[in-house]
Design an enzyme around this catalytic site. Structure first.
Site, mmCIF file in Angstrom:
data_model
loop_
_atom_site.group_PDB
_atom_site.id
_atom_site.type_symbol
_atom_site.label_atom_id
_atom_site.label_comp_id
_atom_site.label_asym_id
_atom_site.label_seq_id
_atom_site.Cartn_x
_atom_site.Cartn_y
_atom_site.Cartn_z
ATOM 1 N N CYS A 1 -1.864 1.435 -4.070
ATOM 2 C CA CYS A 1 -0.693 1.885 -4.452
ATOM 3 C C CYS A 1 -0.522 2.394 -5.928
ATOM 4 C CB CYS A 1 0.492 1.046 -4.147
ATOM 5 S SG CYS A 1 0.651 -0.318 -5.228
ATOM 6 N N CYS B 1 3.623 0.160 -8.395
ATOM 7 C CA CYS B 1 4.030 -1.014 -8.105
ATOM 8 C C CYS B 1 4.925 -1.630 -9.282
ATOM 9 C CB CYS B 1 3.037 -1.859 -7.380
ATOM 10 S SG CYS B 1 3.626 -3.841 -6.964
ATOM 11 N N CYS C 1 0.841 -1.324 -0.180
ATOM 12 C CA CYS C 1 0.055 0.165 0.050
ATOM 13 C C CYS C 1 0.797 1.144 0.027
ATOM 14 C CB CYS C 1 -0.959 -0.041 1.099
ATOM 15 S SG CYS C 1 -0.191 0.060 2.796
#
Length: 135
Positions: free
Chosen positions: A86, A90, A12
């Site tokens: 997120c 990522c 996150c």
């Protein structure tokens, strides 16, 4: 004998709430049969104290955990990457399973608001565990 333990990375933004709770649940429920990591794209200075309180109510101690920065190595070393808000930060690698769990951010919320988020995370983790370690 080669290591066949599945590995999961929870990601996150701040690695202070959702991903910490998810990692703690999976660590607790898997009895060491799953390698568990958590990280954040912009880690906070400490774990959200309300998340710590909510997990303590569930019998899991998060008080010693610290937010960790998301690295490409952590993603590469994981079989499953679970993102929780997120966005596009990522890194994506071929051959990894990616899951995105839409969960409210517990940041700045009181315990009454964080408990349902904790419970939703536990349900998601139990479902993931059933996929990773079918009985």
């Amino acid at each position: 004998m080669p290591e066949t333990k599945p590995s999961v990375l929870f990601v996150c933004v701040h690695n202070a709430g959702r991903s910490q709770m998810a990692a703690a649940f999976l660590t607790h429920l898997s009895d060491g049969l799953v390698e568990v990591r958590s990280a954040g794209s912009a880690p906070a200075a400490s774990v959200n104290p309300v998340a710590v309180q909510a997990m303590a109510e569930a019998g899991i101690d998060l008080s010693a955990e610290t937010p960790k920065v998301l690295t490409m190595e952590a993603v590469q070393a994981s079989d499953v990457v679970v993102t929780m808000g997120c966005g596009d930060t990522c890194p994506v690698f071929p051959g990894k399973q990616y899951l995105d769990w839409s969960l409210e951010d517990p940041a700045g919320q009181g315990i009454e608001a964080v408990r349902p988020i904790r419970d939703q995370i536990e349900r998601h983790v139990r479902g993931l565990l059933a996929e990773l370690l079918p009985r």
